[in-house]
Design an enzyme around this catalytic site. Structure first.
Site: not given
Ligand code: ACO
Length: 325
Positions: A112, A250, A280
């Site tokens: 990214c 980003h 993203n």
């Molecule tokens: N729909 C419903 N539930 C979901 C989903 C979904 N799409 N995805 C995960 N969950 C569930 C999980 O399984 C978990 O359930 P559990 O508690 O029963 O295990 C619960 O939701 C909470 O998951 P978390 O991982 O704690 O959620 P969080 O609030 O951390 O959000 C997210 C997750 C959105 C991925 C966040 O951590 C984030 O944005 N991280 C950064 C990601 C990012 O920026 N990536 C791009 C990087 S750039 C690149 O180089 C590609």
């Protein structure tokens, strides 16, 4: 040493919109979960166009806005994590698609942060006088490398492209900053290429050729390096955050941007955000956002803008630019 200015922007996204509701028919998720956790409402998904097709369309628009012919371009750099092929590079394919027969072409891979790295590379070449007019594109068809059964990742990403034309000028790019850490956190964001399987070896690797991500680790890394990259690009430039008109981050997650805004005490209105519409788009997200700002007439001559990115590798970086068109 010359300076480098941005003289044109362009972008292109596939027509097909996939809403959060539609995704919830494929994986167990909901519009409520995706929008509150990420800010994303919909994304564009390619129905067959490849990365070079998206890149070429954005490039042609950027050339038009720069009032240059493809033959005037002597350097094409494409930032992508989802190239058409290992060989040739996506940049070489785009060279043919747009008729840029006088250009040197190659791809840059920094997930990214790819666009920041590609832009900085072009800036260095123009500053030395090696090349005059560069086309820098971020283009992704991430839907090719998504695990559509994994709700942790497939709801986050989208396809798209953005492009910029650069040339030597009096003012423009003020400062660039890039950083990498392949030691800690390389596994936070991962996607294998072809596995090593030749007749002379036994290979039992569990190859994951789709994107895997440790969301929480990426979140923690992202807020830290996004804030430090903004500060880094201001250092030694006699600019403070108050002098900055816009930040083009980003576009990964609205909560990451809000966190950084709060940490650095920056008004959220300074951050341009369009991740709600595109998700993203990795290497494409910054130029896609910048082109949207340009089309909306938000950018005025003399504005100071920071581009800031982070991504797999790990990689991160930023660019401070004075808008000159
Ligand atoms: N729909 C419903 N539930 C979901 C989903 C979904 N799409 N995805 C995960 N969950 C569930 C999980 O399984 C978990 O359930 P559990 O508690 O029963 O295990 C619960 O939701 C909470 O998951 P978390 O991982 O704690 O959620 P969080 O609030 O951390 O959000 C997210 C997750 C959105 C991925 C966040 O951590 C984030 O944005 N991280 C950064 C990601 C990012 O920026 N990536 C791009 C990087 S750039 C690149 O180089 C590609």
């Amino acid at each position: 040493m010359k300076n480098v200015e941005i003289i044109g922007t362009g972008s292109y996204v596939p027509q097909r919109i996939v809403t959060n509701d539609e995704l919830s028919t494929i994986v167990e998720t909901s519009d409520e979960w995706i929008s509150t956790r990420t800010g994303i409402s919909e994304r564009r998904i390619s129905l067959g166009e490849n990365t070079s097709d998206l890149a070429a369309k954005a490039a042609l628009e950027a050339l038009k806005s720069a009032k240059l012919d493809a033959k005037d371009i002597d350097l094409i750099i494409i930032a992508t994590t989802s190239p058409d092929s290992y060989v040739p590079s996506t940049a070489c394919i785009v060279q043919e698609l747009i008729g840029a027969t006088n250009a040197v072409c190659f791809d840059v891979s920094a997930a990214c942060t790819g666009f920041i790295f590609a832009l900085n590379t072009a800036v260095q070449y123009i500053k030395t006088g090696e090349y005059k007019n560069a086309l820098v594109v971020g283009a992704e068809v991430l839907s090719k490398i998504m695990d559509w059964k994994d709700r942790n990742t497939c709801v986050l990403f989208g396809d798209g492209s953005g492009a910029m034309v650069l040339r030597a000028g009096e003012e423009g790019i003020i400062k660039t900053y890039m950083a990498s850490d392949g030691v800690k956190g390389r596994e936070f964001l991962h996607c294998f290429a072809a596995q090593n399987k030749n007749p002379f070896m036994y290979n039992s690797l569990d190859v994951k050729d789709k994107i895997t991500m440790s969301g929480k680790d990426v979140f923690k890394f992202a807020v830290k390096v996004m804030a430090s990259s903004i500060e880094k690009v201001l250092e030694t430039t006699q600019n403070s955050i108050e002098d900055i008109d816009y930040i083009v981050p980003h576009q990964a997650n609205i909560r990451i941007i809000e966190f950084v805004a709060k940490k650095l005490k920056i008004d959220m209105n300074k951050f341009f955000v369009n991740l709600n519409k595109y998700g993203n788009t990795s290497g494409a997200s910054i130029p896609l956002a910048l082109d949207e700002m340009n089309k909306q007439g938000l950018l005025k001559k003399g504005n100071k803008v920071i581009f800031v990115g982070f991504g797999g590798g790990l990689t991160w970086g930023s660019v401070l630019v004075k808008w000159t068109i």
